[in-house]
Write a protein that holds these residues in place. Sequence first.
Motif, PDB file in Angstrom:
ATOM      1  N   SER A 290       0.807  -1.221   0.000  1.00 36.83           N
ATOM      2  CA  SER A 290       0.000   0.000   0.000  1.00 36.83           C
ATOM      3  C   SER A 290       0.842   1.274   0.000  1.00 36.83           C
ATOM      4  CB  SER A 290      -0.943   0.014   1.208  1.00 36.83           C
ATOM      5  OG  SER A 290      -0.209  -0.105   2.418  1.00 36.83           O
ATOM      6  N   ASP A 291       2.125   1.152   0.390  1.00 37.87           N
ATOM      7  CA  ASP A 291       2.989   2.336   0.389  1.00 37.87           C
ATOM      8  C   ASP A 291       3.629   2.596  -0.970  1.00 37.87           C
ATOM      9  OD1 ASP A 291       4.486   0.025   0.511  1.00 37.87           O
ATOM     10  OD2 ASP A 291       6.090   0.913   1.725  1.00 37.87           O
ATOM     11  N   SER A 292       3.508   1.634  -1.907  1.00 37.78           N
ATOM     12  CA  SER A 292       4.163   1.813  -3.207  1.00 37.78           C
ATOM     13  C   SER A 292       3.255   1.531  -4.407  1.00 37.78           C
ATOM     14  CB  SER A 292       5.398   0.904  -3.306  1.00 37.78           C
ATOM     15  OG  SER A 292       5.043  -0.457  -3.110  1.00 37.78           O
ATOM     16  N   VAL A 293       2.106   0.932  -4.162  1.00 36.69           N
ATOM     17  CA  VAL A 293       1.167   0.633  -5.249  1.00 36.69           C
ATOM     18  C   VAL A 293      -0.175   1.268  -4.919  1.00 36.69           C
ATOM     19  CG1 VAL A 293      -0.021  -1.153  -6.570  1.00 36.69           C
ATOM     20  CG2 VAL A 293       2.325  -1.540  -5.780  1.00 36.69           C
ATOM     21  N   GLU A 294      -0.730   1.993  -5.884  1.00 38.52           N
ATOM     22  CA  GLU A 294      -1.984   2.711  -5.650  1.00 38.52           C
ATOM     23  C   GLU A 294      -2.948   2.494  -6.804  1.00 38.52           C
ATOM     24  OE1 GLU A 294      -3.536   7.331  -4.943  1.00 38.52           O
ATOM     25  OE2 GLU A 294      -1.391   6.858  -4.922  1.00 38.52           O
ATOM     26  N   MET A 295      -4.223   2.363  -6.472  1.00 37.70           N
ATOM     27  CA  MET A 295      -5.273   2.299  -7.486  1.00 37.70           C
ATOM     28  C   MET A 295      -5.693   3.723  -7.839  1.00 37.70           C
ATOM     29  SD  MET A 295      -6.305  -0.863  -8.298  1.00 37.70           S
ATOM     30  CE  MET A 295      -8.045  -0.703  -8.693  1.00 37.70           C
ATOM     31  N   VAL A 296      -5.797   4.007  -9.137  1.00 37.33           N
ATOM     32  CA  VAL A 296      -6.168   5.342  -9.599  1.00 37.33           C
ATOM     33  C   VAL A 296      -7.460   5.241 -10.402  1.00 37.33           C
ATOM     34  CG1 VAL A 296      -5.466   7.378 -10.904  1.00 37.33           C
ATOM     35  CG2 VAL A 296      -3.740   6.005  -9.709  1.00 37.33           C
ATOM     36  N   ALA A 297      -8.434   6.044 -10.053  1.00 32.84           N
ATOM     37  CA  ALA A 297      -9.720   6.030 -10.754  1.00 32.84           C
ATOM     38  C   ALA A 297      -9.729   7.087 -11.855  1.00 32.84           C
ATOM     39  CB  ALA A 297     -10.859   6.300  -9.771  1.00 32.84           C
ATOM     40  N   ILE A 298     -10.168   6.686 -13.034  1.00 29.50           N
ATOM     41  CA  ILE A 298     -10.321   7.628 -14.140  1.00 29.50           C
ATOM     42  C   ILE A 298     -11.607   7.311 -14.890  1.00 29.50           C
ATOM     43  CG2 ILE A 298      -7.868   8.080 -14.523  1.00 29.50           C
ATOM     44  CD1 ILE A 298      -8.064   6.092 -16.902  1.00 29.50           C
TER      45      ILE A 298
END
Length: 414
Positions: A290-298
Amino acid sequence: MKILVVTSFYPPLGSSGHDARCQQVAEALSKQGHRLQVLTSNYRVPPGGVASDKGVFRELILSAVMSDEELRQLSYQDVLAIELENAAIVDYRIERFKPDLVLVWGCSQLSKSLFKRLQDRGLRVAFDLHTNWLQPDVFDMDPWQWWWKQQHSLSARVKKLLMTISGGRRRTQRLLPVYTGSELSFSNAWFASADLKESLMRNGVVGIESVPVVHSALNLSEVTPKRVYTHNGRFMWAGRLSTDKAPELALEAFAQLKDAGEQVSLDIFGMGEPIERKEMRERINEMGLSDSVEMVAIRPGELSEHYANYDALLFTSRCDDPLPMTPVEAMLSGLPCLISRDGGIQEIVKDGETALLYERDDVGAMVQSIQRFLELPDAGASIAKECRQRLMDQHSMEIYVEKVLGLVHQGREV
């Protein structure tokens, strides 16, 4: 020339890069003076319609993606109703517009009887072949085709017998053809990649041996160019959150990189249902990323705005994708790409010259490819610029439109 485009999905309610490409091709043809109308599905159409839909008719009914067991539950009347409705819609649009050419684009979940029916009526039909819908086991999952070919329940057998005796079967199938993909005429057709063509031939599709390959193109004006190349350790992944796109392999690779002490991060632009996005977030947390991979909403159509913000795109597909649009769009933006050796994308890139390739399904090879990229002194600038230039020179939208119009005119002469 008047062209009617028939496709399953169309922006802004599309579901893939090829839907966006359809819109770009339609716009390019319009700019050349051709008159275009688009007939697509009513997929997710809001109550007030779509404001930008001049010349776009969202009327066709899509069939749900179903398993054999689910198809067995469909009654003849249920299937027939959708086929008749779609046939009536197409007839109406043909009669109103009187096109010189019907361009069949996306075929997913769309009544396959329509295509043979159009050709049987003597209309000139062209196909942009960029998915495997012609493959027999895929083609026959169309509910109408499946009912006639694979519905063997007692009630279905009795109905088929009675319709055969009465002549109803012949009359119905003349209106709504039951056939194989190989029975279509491909005199006006082109494949998005040689990989797709060869795959279909291996799977028994005939009559496509002479169909040419015209690699898919995108409009360069639709992407934001990357101008600054530095090693910030920022990677992006984009695609459907499905096993064939293999986002979980990217997570495994970044877990290994984290253990190795690499200072890298990954943003996942994942498209999928809410439950799929939730499961991906849970997996990220479970793996301690969780500190290096993030989900991004578009929202649809916004991805191209983000390429310039990253060091590279990580593409992990393992589904023999004929020619995926996400890496093509990224490469046109000037973003370095790390790509699995999968499907048709290998036909337009070369390892070490225009992209970095690694063996698909191989997390170790993916990690090595990322480390290889991190060691590039120019942060991938030379690779990205060379790739972009080659795509512009060989696979621009202008070149694509010129080629397909040439094929259409050639097919008409034949």
